[in-house]
Design an enzyme around this catalytic site. Structure first.
Site, PDB file in Angstrom:
ATOM      1  N   SER A  75       0.828  -1.048  -0.014  1.00  0.00           N
ATOM      2  CA  SER A  75      -0.041  -0.030   0.066  1.00  0.00           C
ATOM      3  C   SER A  75       1.000   1.319  -0.036  1.00  0.00           C
ATOM      4  O   SER A  75       1.906   1.228   0.583  1.00  0.00           O
ATOM      5  CB  SER A  75      -1.026   0.037   1.287  1.00  0.00           C
ATOM      6  OG  SER A  75      -1.448   1.336   1.245  1.00  0.00           O
ATOM      7  N   TYR A  84      -1.323  -0.941  10.118  1.00  0.00           N
ATOM      8  CA  TYR A  84      -1.411  -1.211   8.514  1.00  0.00           C
ATOM      9  C   TYR A  84      -0.259  -0.711   8.015  1.00  0.00           C
ATOM     10  O   TYR A  84       0.500  -1.334   7.109  1.00  0.00           O
ATOM     11  CB  TYR A  84      -2.664  -0.390   8.009  1.00  0.00           C
ATOM     12  CG  TYR A  84      -3.021  -0.684   6.671  1.00  0.00           C
ATOM     13  CD1 TYR A  84      -3.519  -1.881   6.272  1.00  0.00           C
ATOM     14  CD2 TYR A  84      -2.727   0.369   5.610  1.00  0.00           C
ATOM     15  CE1 TYR A  84      -3.926  -2.209   4.834  1.00  0.00           C
ATOM     16  CE2 TYR A  84      -3.096   0.037   4.228  1.00  0.00           C
ATOM     17  CZ  TYR A  84      -3.646  -1.261   3.946  1.00  0.00           C
ATOM     18  OH  TYR A  84      -4.076  -1.431   2.743  1.00  0.00           O
TER      19      TYR A  84
END
Ligand code: NAP
Length: 247
Positions: free
Chosen positions: A141, A154
């Site tokens: 990401s 995350y």
């Protein structure tokens, strides 16, 4: 580019980016096993493949379970043979500011997004080494590179994935196995549908291409990496984010 004769495994292939990747690999001729966390999800993948003329099936997998991963590789091996394309796509968010973050939110995100990739790769690498050909693509990401408020869990998992990618690329290069990360920016899926309207607007104003990405646009890059065009690329992170982040 044809992937005929290749066996691909895509985790989290029931929805969003993973579904687009599974379909795109299948439409290029690969036999595809895509996973969902429920039997209904797996069944709907099988139906989707049938509708699209893709050779493959959905299977159930919880990437947090080492036993489930072992059982999946056995089932895939019996039905299709050992996969030589692995796309580690399954992922979740559990956002919270660090001071409010619960241990479970940290652990669940790291376990689902990072530890899972270690588990899957350990199984996949054996078959790839035997075939002396393999392609591993990890879905990272932009948040792994930029950070994001409320996403320390995350961001840590996705940044960890990039280090893992580089180490494994060095280990496996001599076996003709490439390992890369594709790091999407903000893509229209269930994951981003949760974002409040103001946050979406604020994000859009920072994206030079002035829109969120489409899952198919991530799938194209994965197909490039596993196809002939990507044969000499390994250990890389390919950013696909409409210009939100420029390294
Ligand atoms: P999504 O629409 O929320 O879909 C998540 C997928 O992961 C589903 O197939 C889900 O299966 C599966 N999954 C969730 N927990 C799992 C578990 N414990 N074991 C196995 N599979 C599990 O997500 P997405 O937006 O397509 O994201 C896919 C990947 O791209 C993730 O790694 C995410 O971090 C990354 N990413 C997404 C964006 C974005 O903007 N959307 C941006 C950057 C990176 P079920 O359907 O059975 O629940």
């Amino acid at each position: 580019m044809s992937l005929a004769g290749k066996i691909a495994l895509v985790t989290g292939g029931s929805r969003g980016i993973g579904a687009a990747i599974a379909d795109a690999l299948g439409e290029r001729g690969a036999s595809v096993v895509a996973t969902a966390t429920t039997p209904e999800g797996a069944e709907s993948i099988t139906e989707r493949f049938a509708t699209r003329g893709v050779e493959g099936v959905g299977m159930v997998l919880d990437v947090r379970s080492a036993d489930a991963v072992a059982a999946l590789f056995e089932a895939v091996g019996e039905r299709f043979g050992a996969p030589t394309i692995l796309v580690n796509n399954a992922g979740i968010t559990r956002d919270n500011l660090l001071l409010r973050m619960k241990d479970e939110e940290w652990q669940e995100v790291v376990d689902t997004n990072l530890n899972s990739v270690y588990r899957l790769c350990r199984h996949a690498v054996r078959g790839m080494a035997r075939a002396r050909w393999g392609r591993i693509v990890n879905i990272g990401s932009v948040v792994g590179a930029m950070g994001n408020v409320g996403q320390s869990n995350y961001a840590a998992a996705k940044a960890g994935l990039e280090g893992f990618t580089r180490a494994l690329a060095r280990e496996l290069g001599s076996r003709n196995i490439t390992v890369n990360t594709v790091a999407p920016g903000f893509v229209e899926t269930d994951m981003t549908a949760k974002l409040p309207a103001e946050q979406r607007q604020a994000l859009l104003s920072r994206i030079p291409l002035e829109r969120f990405g489409r899952a198919e646009e991530i799938a194209e890059v994965v197909c490039f990496l596993v196809g002939d065009g990507g044969a000499y690329i390994t250990g890389e992170t390919i950013h696909v984010n409409g210009g939100l982040y420029m390294a």
